[in-house]
Design an enzyme around this catalytic site. Structure first.
Site, PDB file in Angstrom:
ATOM      1  N   THR A 102      25.384   1.823 -47.054  1.00  0.00           N
ATOM      2  CA  THR A 102      26.832   2.075 -47.068  1.00  0.00           C
ATOM      3  C   THR A 102      27.564   1.165 -48.037  1.00  0.00           C
ATOM      4  O   THR A 102      27.291  -0.035 -48.125  1.00  0.00           O
ATOM      5  CB  THR A 102      27.401   1.896 -45.655  1.00  0.00           C
ATOM      6  OG1 THR A 102      26.731   2.787 -44.766  1.00  0.00           O
ATOM      7  CG2 THR A 102      28.891   2.185 -45.621  1.00  0.00           C
TER       8      THR A 102
ATOM      9  N   PHE B  69      29.489  -2.983 -43.990  1.00  0.00           N
ATOM     10  CA  PHE B  69      29.101  -2.604 -42.625  1.00  0.00           C
ATOM     11  C   PHE B  69      27.588  -2.743 -42.417  1.00  0.00           C
ATOM     12  O   PHE B  69      26.958  -1.885 -41.803  1.00  0.00           O
ATOM     13  CB  PHE B  69      29.536  -1.167 -42.305  1.00  0.00           C
ATOM     14  CG  PHE B  69      30.988  -0.877 -42.573  1.00  0.00           C
ATOM     15  CD1 PHE B  69      31.971  -1.803 -42.262  1.00  0.00           C
ATOM     16  CD2 PHE B  69      31.369   0.334 -43.133  1.00  0.00           C
ATOM     17  CE1 PHE B  69      33.321  -1.534 -42.512  1.00  0.00           C
ATOM     18  CE2 PHE B  69      32.707   0.611 -43.380  1.00  0.00           C
ATOM     19  CZ  PHE B  69      33.690  -0.321 -43.068  1.00  0.00           C
TER      20      PHE B  69
ATOM     21  N   GLU C 173      15.552   6.730 -37.652  1.00  0.00           N
ATOM     22  CA  GLU C 173      16.749   5.915 -37.422  1.00  0.00           C
ATOM     23  C   GLU C 173      17.700   6.614 -36.451  1.00  0.00           C
ATOM     24  O   GLU C 173      18.224   6.009 -35.513  1.00  0.00           O
ATOM     25  CB  GLU C 173      17.461   5.627 -38.737  1.00  0.00           C
ATOM     26  CG  GLU C 173      18.758   4.847 -38.565  1.00  0.00           C
ATOM     27  CD  GLU C 173      19.409   4.458 -39.866  1.00  0.00           C
ATOM     28  OE1 GLU C 173      20.588   4.048 -39.840  1.00  0.00           O
ATOM     29  OE2 GLU C 173      18.748   4.558 -40.926  1.00  0.00           O
TER      30      GLU C 173
END
Length: 385
Positions: free
Chosen positions: A132, A162, A248
């Site tokens: 990200t 993040f 994930e």
């Protein structure tokens, strides 16, 4: 808690579960309140996890790992962390073992594996993954970080945000553009470590929830990355991301259902012991119906999650299935935490009560690892293909 028995685990899994449960009760639960104040767990906790053999379960024996091929052990690890109600550790530890480690294990050079995997197993090296960016969240094709081929090394520039485990990380898998003109086919993956000049970190974010989990920005300014730290082939990073994101997203779903169960269990205990109008809160029909609704949905979610664990053990979980798990189970977690706050009344809004923290912690589950809107798009593609 449930009427339908769970059948996916063996006696060996149960022994592993008990060992892990004892460890969590001794080393994690008593420390979580302080970790929430510190905005991170301690390095000591990582090392203790490593000493007890709980990190990177699939790591080959040649690097010091247990080489466990049964994903049910990973599922137990995720579940027990979630059932502890310690949301930050329930996210950060599995990310290291079940999200970052597979990239290095599956695509790393032998030199990189030998350098990083032993430390990841022992807990001496904490890992993160950096996809990200400030201007690119779920749209990975829009990342702007670059990796320029300089002959004997790559030069990485850009920033990421993040990043879970970002502040403590020693090793980070970075997605960067090796050819910005090629879109997704121009993305490659690299291992960056703490000792590389030009790599720096921001301070941990002051987040709404997940306070016991270090999340921050990472900065790369002319970071020289040796060729041996390229993961797989140049330009195939996006393909690797799409492959590994299935696990994930499944992991996020597994954490979600366990955390929801933890919130539900503590709420059942609360309403059974909280007096109101001359009787216990659990004696009111509204309370009983709400508990029945949540219990039925959680049981349905648990059966679904267990089935996916078994399918993943057979390498049969695809991207759409994992997206469905992430979408449905994180939505359920948020629904349950909201209903449980309501059943606590005013105390449910007090930070001293675990249900308030669970409510705050749950919300981000619908955002990271791909927003739930993106999950629905991926599910729809499978339906319409």
């Amino acid at each position: 808690m449930y009427s339908v028995p769970r059948t996916i685990f063996t006696e060996e899994h149960d022994m592993f579960r008990q060992s892990l449960r004892d460890f969590i009760a001794k080393e994690i639960t008593p420390n979580n309140a302080q970790w929430e104040k510190d905005k991170q767990v301690t390095r000591e906790s990582w090392k203790k996890l490593g000493e007890n053999g709980f990190l990177c379960l699939q790591a080959p024996e040649q690097y010091g790992g247990l080489e466990i091929q049964d994903f049910r052990y990973n599922a137990v690890f995720i579940e027990e962390l979630g059932l502890s109600g310690c949301s930050g550790p329930a996210i950060g530890y599995p990310l290291h073992s079940d999200i970052v480690f597979p990239y290095i294990h599956h695509y790393g050079t032998e030199a990189a594996k030998s350098k990083y995997i032993p430390g990841m197993i022992s807990g001496d090296l904490i890992s993160a993954i950096a996809m990200t960016e400030p201007g690119a969240g779920s749209d990975l094709q829009a990342i702007r970080a670059t990796a320029e081929d300089r002959g004997d090394h790559y030069l990485i520039n850009g920033s990421k945000t993040f990043i879970t485990n970002g502040f403590l990380c020693d090793v980070v898998v970075v997605a960067a553009k090796t050819d910005p003109s090629k879109g997704a086919k121009g993305i490659s993956l690299f291992i960056v470590d703490r000792d590389m000049a030009g790599f720096s970190k921001g301070v941990p974010f002051d987040k709404v929830g997940l306070h016991a989990q270090d999340t921050c920005e990472l900065f790369f300014e002319d970071v020289k990355v040796p060729k041996e730290n390229l993961l797989g082939n140049v330009g195939e990073g996006f393909k690797y991301l799409m492959t590994e994101l299935a696990q994930e997203r499944l992991i996020v779903g597994l954490a979600a259902i366990a955390l929801a169960e933890s919130t539900f269990i503590s709420t059942v205990d609360y309403v059974k012991n909280r007096p109101a109008f001359g009787k216990m809160v659990s004696d009111f029909q509204n309370t009983r119906f709400k508990l029945a609704e949540m219990g039925a949905k959680l049981e349905q979610g648990r059966i679904y999650a267990d089935q996916l664990v078994m399918l993943h053990n057979q390498k049969k979980v695809d991207g759409a299935m994992a997206s469905s798990a992430k979408f449905l189970l994180t939505e359920l977690q948020c629904t349950v935490s909201d209903e449980c706050v309501q059943l606590h009344g005013g105390y449910g809004y007090m930070w001293d009560y675990s249900v308030a923290r669970a409510f705050a912690d749950a919300r981000v589950q619908r955002i990271y690892a791909g927003t739930n809107e993106i999950m629905k798009e991926l599910i729809a593609r499978k339906i319409l293909q």
